[in-house]
Design a protein around this motif. Structure first.
Motif, PDB file in Angstrom:
ATOM      1  N   LEU B  57     100.767   6.017   9.064  1.00  8.41           N
ATOM      2  CA  LEU B  57     100.185   7.410   8.865  1.00  8.41           C
ATOM      3  C   LEU B  57     101.627   8.154   8.466  1.00  8.41           C
ATOM      4  CD1 LEU B  57      98.201   8.530  11.869  1.00  8.41           C
ATOM      5  CD2 LEU B  57      97.732   7.710   9.911  1.00  8.41           C
ATOM      6  N   GLU B  58     101.651   8.979   6.848  1.00  6.13           N
ATOM      7  CA  GLU B  58     102.464   8.994   6.329  1.00  6.13           C
ATOM      8  C   GLU B  58     104.322   8.239   6.364  1.00  6.13           C
ATOM      9  OE1 GLU B  58     102.915  11.884   4.713  1.00  6.13           O
ATOM     10  OE2 GLU B  58     100.494  11.703   4.449  1.00  6.13           O
ATOM     11  N   THR B 189      98.368  24.228  20.201  1.00  2.43           N
ATOM     12  CA  THR B 189      99.055  24.062  19.015  1.00  2.43           C
ATOM     13  C   THR B 189     100.270  22.896  19.736  1.00  2.43           C
ATOM     14  OG1 THR B 189      98.688  26.208  18.854  1.00  2.43           O
ATOM     15  CG2 THR B 189     100.016  25.180  17.894  1.00  2.43           C
ATOM     16  N   ARG B 192      99.088  19.211  19.720  1.00  5.26           N
ATOM     17  CA  ARG B 192      98.927  18.886  18.340  1.00  5.26           C
ATOM     18  C   ARG B 192      99.926  18.601  17.765  1.00  5.26           C
ATOM     19  NH1 ARG B 192      93.517  16.272  19.081  1.00  5.26           N
ATOM     20  NH2 ARG B 192      92.881  17.101  21.025  1.00  5.26           N
ATOM     21  N   TYR B 196     102.162  14.180  17.215  1.00  6.55           N
ATOM     22  CA  TYR B 196     101.525  13.491  15.786  1.00  6.55           C
ATOM     23  C   TYR B 196     102.854  13.880  14.669  1.00  6.55           C
ATOM     24  CZ  TYR B 196      97.264  13.529  17.579  1.00  6.55           C
ATOM     25  OH  TYR B 196      95.704  13.325  18.529  1.00  6.55           O
ATOM     26  N   LEU B 200     102.257  14.805   8.279  1.00 14.05           N
ATOM     27  CA  LEU B 200     100.900  15.164   8.210  1.00 14.05           C
ATOM     28  C   LEU B 200     100.044  15.737   8.094  1.00 14.05           C
ATOM     29  CD1 LEU B 200      99.568  13.515  11.086  1.00 14.05           C
ATOM     30  CD2 LEU B 200      99.938  12.696   9.337  1.00 14.05           C
ATOM     31  N   TYR B 201     100.826  17.528   8.481  1.00 18.11           N
ATOM     32  CA  TYR B 201     100.702  18.431   7.568  1.00 18.11           C
ATOM     33  C   TYR B 201     101.049  19.124   6.710  1.00 18.11           C
ATOM     34  CZ  TYR B 201      99.555  18.447  13.029  1.00 18.11           C
ATOM     35  OH  TYR B 201      98.798  17.346  13.668  1.00 18.11           O
ATOM     36  N   PRO B 202     100.083  20.460   6.278  1.00 22.44           N
ATOM     37  CA  PRO B 202     100.806  21.017   4.767  1.00 22.44           C
ATOM     38  C   PRO B 202     102.179  21.479   5.249  1.00 22.44           C
ATOM     39  CG  PRO B 202      98.479  21.374   5.075  1.00 22.44           C
ATOM     40  CD  PRO B 202      98.841  20.730   6.378  1.00 22.44           C
TER      41      PRO B 202
END
Lengths: 266, 270
Positions: B57-58, B189, B192, B196, B200-202
């Motif tokens: 992942l990324e 929050t 998560r 990770y 991964l997030y914007p």
């Protein structure tokens, strides 16, 4: 006059704080949902796709995740906590005196919760999810209808399992709330987080013989069109078999549990 | 100095009482002992499935992800042990429990936090330790004295950041009488976003989780630095020091917010 003004202000603030609180609960669901969606986006990202991507594409996977979150936010199985607390506090003896079937009472309470959750949680969740990731379209109208019927059966399976775990409290209430343990297993084995087709082969074979995948994965696969109507109907047949089996088991445990209360003298 | 010693003595007594209270029903631990490890081991196992069946992942391989997950869980476990009263600020406010604390000649925040030493929370540390040790071995973590020191400081910083955030969010109840759901949302929050990779997030989310809510410092930025990845955030100091400073600032702000909130406290109605 000032006193009345104060009362009005307080009343208004209380009402606002309550609404705000409901929204906050929903935002928590959205965060969990968004985190899963971004993981899938990374998993499907780039040009090289792994073997996992062969079953459904990214959009199907996102729809799967969104609808799974919706189902989890609506399905209310308070019965396991209710029985556990009533037994622990001894109130269950009073409940038995009510001139109604106790399990039916608990079921109606949970059904009431579902209706209010659809209004309070599911609709806002769909709106926000649509804004973020697009509307989770069903594969076809038939798929949507079959999904709803299958969901009802799913809920019954989940509810029967919860009631059963709740009843365990009659024998071993000092073990703590085993419902939480069951919930942890359901989350994993139902395919609500990760579809079972990505699991190792042996685990897939084992779970074919367990009720869990018929609670989330089956209706979700129907919704995204991975399961065609004939397969969906067969799956719903299996759901019915599980409901009969679990229902029978529950009524047997229930009759034993009633005897248990009499022995304790309430 | 004698004041500090006094606080430590009091903490010792509180902790002893809390442990005795929790061991009153030892079998009660069973359900937690079954649930918590199941949940976290399942979480890491699912990451393994995703990486195996799809791709890293990324750029984070499974071992990297496990390292991040384990590091995040370690500070999570310690917060559950030491800061769990903050999760119940709402009911403490509603039930007027601060009356009792305000009457005693000790710092109220101290009494509130140490009032419940959550011995059972040690269960949360089990999966954290197991996963971290596995991942540290897998990525060839250098167990030198300096690395261990950095690790310890990072975890302390992480505990302070988490504890500070929970204190502030819980203290909202002083104003609104409610913070239960807000706490639930914060727990979700934090879970998560610390387990990770932030990348991964914007980008907007990453900025928020770095500057507004400094969650990235709990595990993500330190993990990047431990794993020798290109840093997504450049600091003039070592990331370990950065985490500690952010943690101390968080806790200081949290303490001030709590104090302000306490002034709004008006005891239970009935």
């Amino acid at each position: 006059m000032r006193a009345y003004g104060y009362l009005m202000k307080m009343r208004m603030l209380t009402a606002l704080a309550y609404r705000f609180d409901v929204w906050i609960g929903m935002i928590g669901d959205i965060i969990l949902l968004a985190a899963s969606v971004f993981i899938w986006k990374a998993a499907y990202g780039g040009d090289i796709l792994g073997s996992g991507a062969s079953v459904i594409g990214l959009n199907g996977m996102i729809t799967y995740t969104v609808v799974s979150t919706l189902m989890a936010s609506v399905f209310s199985t308070g019965v396991q906590d209710t029985i556990y607390h009533q037994v622990r506090d001894g109130n269950i003896a009073l409940d038995f005196m009510r001139p109604l079937n106790l399990l039916a009472i608990y079921l109606s309470e949970d059904l009431g919760n579902i209706v209010s959750s659809v209004m309070n949680k599911a609709i806002p969740l769909v709106l926000v999810a649509t804004l973020l990731f697009g509307f989770p379209m069903p594969d076809s109208t038939i798929a949507a209808v079959l999904f709803i019927i299958s969901c009802i059966l799913s809920f019954l399976i989940l509810w029967l399992m919860s009631a059963m775990v709740g009843l365990v409290a009659f024998w071993v209430s000092e073990l703590g709330n085993l419902g939480m343990v069951k919930d942890a297993f359901v989350r994993i084995l139902s395919g609500s987080l990760i579809p079972l087709w990505l699991f190792p082969e042996w685990l897939q074979q084992v779970s074919a013989w367990l009720p869990f995948q018929y609670t989330y994965q089956l209706p979700l696969s129907v919704y995204i069109g991975l399961m065609k109507p004939e397969a969906a109907l067969r799956g719903m047949g299996v759901q019915l078999i599980w409901i009969v089996l679990l229902g029978g088991l529950l009524s047997w445990i229930w009759s034993r549990a009633r005897g248990k209360v009499m022995v304790q003298g309430g | 100095m004698s004041g500090v010693k006094h606080y430590f003595t009091v903490f010792g007594y509180y902790a002893k009482l809390a442990i005795q209270r929790q061991l009153e029903y030892p079998l009660f631990l069973v359900s937690w002992l079954l649930m918590i490890p199941t949940q976290y081991f399942a979480g890491i196992w699912m990451l393994r499935i995703i990486v195996d069946k799809f791709q890293p992942l990324e750029g984070w391989t499974f071992n990297d992800l496990a390292f991040l997950y384990g590091l995040g869980l370690l500070s999570h476990g310690l917060v559950v042990v030491f800061f769990i009263p903050t999760w119940g600020t709402e009911s403490a406010v509603l039930r007027g429990e601060f009356d009792r604390l305000l009457l005693r000649p000790l710092n109220v925040f101290f009494q509130f936090i140490t009032g419940y030493f959550n011995f059972i929370g040690l269960i949360d540390l089990i999966p954290g330790i197991v996963i971290f040790l596995y991942a540290a071995h897998a990525v060839g973590f250098n167990w030198g004295l300096l690395s261990i020191l950095k690790l310890v400081i990072t975890i302390i910083g992480g505990v302070l950041i988490r504890g500070g955030i929970y204190t502030i969010v819980g203290a909202v109840a002083f104003w609104t009488k409610r913070s239960g759901n807000l706490i639930g949302m914060t727990i979700a929050t934090l879970e998560r976003t610390t387990m990770y990779p932030l990348t991964l997030y914007p980008y907007v989310v990453q900025v928020v989780l770095t500057f507004l809510l400094p969650i990235g410092f709990i595990s993500f930025y330190p993990a990047e630095s431990f794993l020798g990845k290109t840093a997504s955030l450049e600091l003039p100091v070592d990331m370990t020091i950065g985490t500690l400073i952010v943690g101390l600032v968080c806790m200081a702000v949290a303490y001030m917010v709590f104090r302000q909130g306490l002034r709004r406290y008006e005891s239970a109605g009935s």
